[in-house]
Design an enzyme around this catalytic site. Sequence first.
Site, PDB file in Angstrom:
ATOM      1  N   GLY A 177       0.858  -1.177   0.000  1.00 19.62           N
ATOM      2  CA  GLY A 177       0.000   0.000   0.000  1.00 19.62           C
ATOM      3  C   GLY A 177       0.898   1.231   0.000  1.00 19.62           C
TER       4      GLY A 177
ATOM      5  N   ARG B  80      10.450  -1.017  -4.512  1.00 19.50           N
ATOM      6  CA  ARG B  80       9.330  -1.113  -5.454  1.00 19.50           C
ATOM      7  C   ARG B  80       9.281   0.205  -6.236  1.00 19.50           C
ATOM      8  NH1 ARG B  80       3.724  -3.235  -3.208  1.00 19.50           N
ATOM      9  NH2 ARG B  80       3.509  -3.933  -5.363  1.00 19.50           N
TER      10      ARG B  80
ATOM     11  N   ASP C 201      -1.506   4.673  -6.215  1.00 18.67           N
ATOM     12  CA  ASP C 201      -0.074   4.559  -5.906  1.00 18.67           C
ATOM     13  C   ASP C 201       0.698   5.767  -6.408  1.00 18.67           C
ATOM     14  OD1 ASP C 201      -1.206   1.641  -6.171  1.00 18.67           O
ATOM     15  OD2 ASP C 201       0.493   1.649  -4.784  1.00 18.67           O
TER      16      ASP C 201
ATOM     17  N   ASN D  97      -2.856   2.724 -10.199  1.00 17.76           N
ATOM     18  CA  ASN D  97      -3.311   1.952  -9.028  1.00 17.76           C
ATOM     19  C   ASN D  97      -3.306   0.465  -9.379  1.00 17.76           C
ATOM     20  OD1 ASN D  97      -4.347   1.990  -6.273  1.00 17.76           O
ATOM     21  ND2 ASN D  97      -6.238   1.179  -7.159  1.00 17.76           N
ATOM     22  N   LYS D  98      -3.655  -0.338  -8.418  1.00 18.19           N
ATOM     23  CA  LYS D  98      -3.616  -1.796  -8.555  1.00 18.19           C
ATOM     24  C   LYS D  98      -4.268  -2.270  -9.854  1.00 18.19           C
ATOM     25  CE  LYS D  98      -2.058  -4.144  -6.459  1.00 18.19           C
ATOM     26  NZ  LYS D  98      -0.710  -4.736  -6.752  1.00 18.19           N
TER      27      LYS D  98
HETATM   28  C1  LIG Z   1      -3.605   3.473   0.087  1.00 13.05           C
HETATM   29  S1  LIG Z   1      -3.864   2.259  -0.878  1.00 13.05           S
HETATM   30  C2  LIG Z   1      -3.611   2.692  -2.571  1.00 13.05           C
HETATM   31  C3  LIG Z   1      -2.789   1.721  -3.274  1.00 13.05           C
HETATM   32  O1  LIG Z   1      -1.528   1.652  -2.680  1.00 13.05           O
HETATM   33  C4  LIG Z   1      -3.446   0.349  -3.384  1.00 13.05           C
HETATM   34  O2  LIG Z   1      -4.674   0.474  -4.028  1.00 13.05           O
HETATM   35  C5  LIG Z   1      -2.547  -0.532  -4.142  1.00 13.05           C
HETATM   36  O3  LIG Z   1      -2.565  -0.542  -5.361  1.00 13.05           O
HETATM   37  C6  LIG Z   1      -1.576  -1.322  -3.375  1.00 13.05           C
HETATM   38  O4  LIG Z   1      -0.822  -2.201  -4.164  1.00 13.05           O
HETATM   39  P1  LIG Z   1       0.128  -3.236  -3.445  1.00 13.05           P
HETATM   40  O5  LIG Z   1       0.765  -3.977  -4.584  1.00 13.05           O
HETATM   41  O6  LIG Z   1      -0.729  -4.087  -2.592  1.00 13.05           O
HETATM   42  O7  LIG Z   1       1.127  -2.423  -2.661  1.00 13.05           O
END
Ligand SMILES: CSC[C@@H](O)[C@@H](O)C(=O)COP(=O)(O)O
Length: 361
Positions: free
Chosen positions: A66, A102, A246, A256-257
């Site tokens: 996150g 990352r 992100d 985002n994800k």
């Molecule tokens: C505050 S959460 C926003 C994003 O960080 C969240 O939607 C996300 O894409 C997280 O990805 P992750 O790969 O689990 O780190």
Amino acid sequence: MPGTVVDAPGAGALSGHQRTVDWVEHPDHPAVELIDQTALPDVERLLRLETVEAVVDAIQRLAVRGAPAIGVAGGLGVALAVRTVPDPADLDAAILALRNARPTAVNLARAVDRVAGVVAAGADAALAEALAIRDEEIASSDSMAAYGIDLIGALCGPAPRLLTHCNTGGLATVTGGTALGVVFALHRAGRLGGVVASETRPLLQGARLTTWELARAGVPFRLAVDGAGPYLIARGEIDAVIIGADRICANGDVVNKIGSYAHALGAARAGVPFVVVAPESTVDPATATGADVEIEDRSDAEVVGFGAVRSAPAGVVTANPAFDVTPADLVTAVVTDRRVVRFAAGETWDDVPLGPLRSLL
Ligand SMILES: CSC[C@@H](O)[C@@H](O)C(=O)COP(=O)(O)O
């Protein structure tokens, strides 16, 4: 370098534990301590990380994940490096490893750079800066919830039925959350009509983590496979999609994800608001558009099965981008801790000056 499990693992072991990631001070062993998100929902445990290598590993394995949470972990990692890596060249290398753990979420590089910027002032200054980032993210969550429930109320009326993707709760921040923080606030105010969590393949942040947080908070929910989201919207069961980010680019593109873009297309087709909630620490005016963002590609192993259980034939080649880009024209509004920018109404960052942090408490 997996770190040390410091709490007896088990269901309920984290009840009452508030912070996803934090600093613990022992005379000989300063450490970064975090909830091990790879073990949830069935095993609740804390990891204690006493080396920079362990922090980098935890970020890469998504033991902490996150955007805001990895920013805080990275900042605390720099503070840990100053305490544990005496050689200046090794310290520079440790800081670089944290920064590069990352690539996609801007929070990580930004927090690492911020703490690295005060390293010359000494270990206490580095730790103070890292703790300031942690505290700012805690305050941001509260403020996003306050701005977010106002916006969702204005867009959707009194009892919105929301769909959310990935995990954007306290596990993705430090406490509270971004998009999920708004869902929690609506629930506490008695103003939530329902919420659907998408499972979020391949690592199931929605199925494993969002459900864990919603259940813990007593919020009724349904869990859907990612592909069901656009159809649930088309079928009239969703009043708004609400997600985190992100990185949000200068032109309003939202990274985002993976799966966010498909939900945005479904929302646009149905005329349903698509709302993004993220702190200012995720806004990146230095990056012009989503095409300029490095999208993390992850391993085949995440796609060919679930954990140790393989579901695809052995040896298949995968495509596994961890994030996607939702173009700004599909984004109804971005809610940050300091403002609401309505991209669908033609607003840009410049049209909406930073306002105050707000609180629902
Ligand atoms: C505050 S959460 C926003 C994003 O960080 C969240 O939607 C996300 O894409 C997280 O990805 P992750 O790969 O689990 O780190």
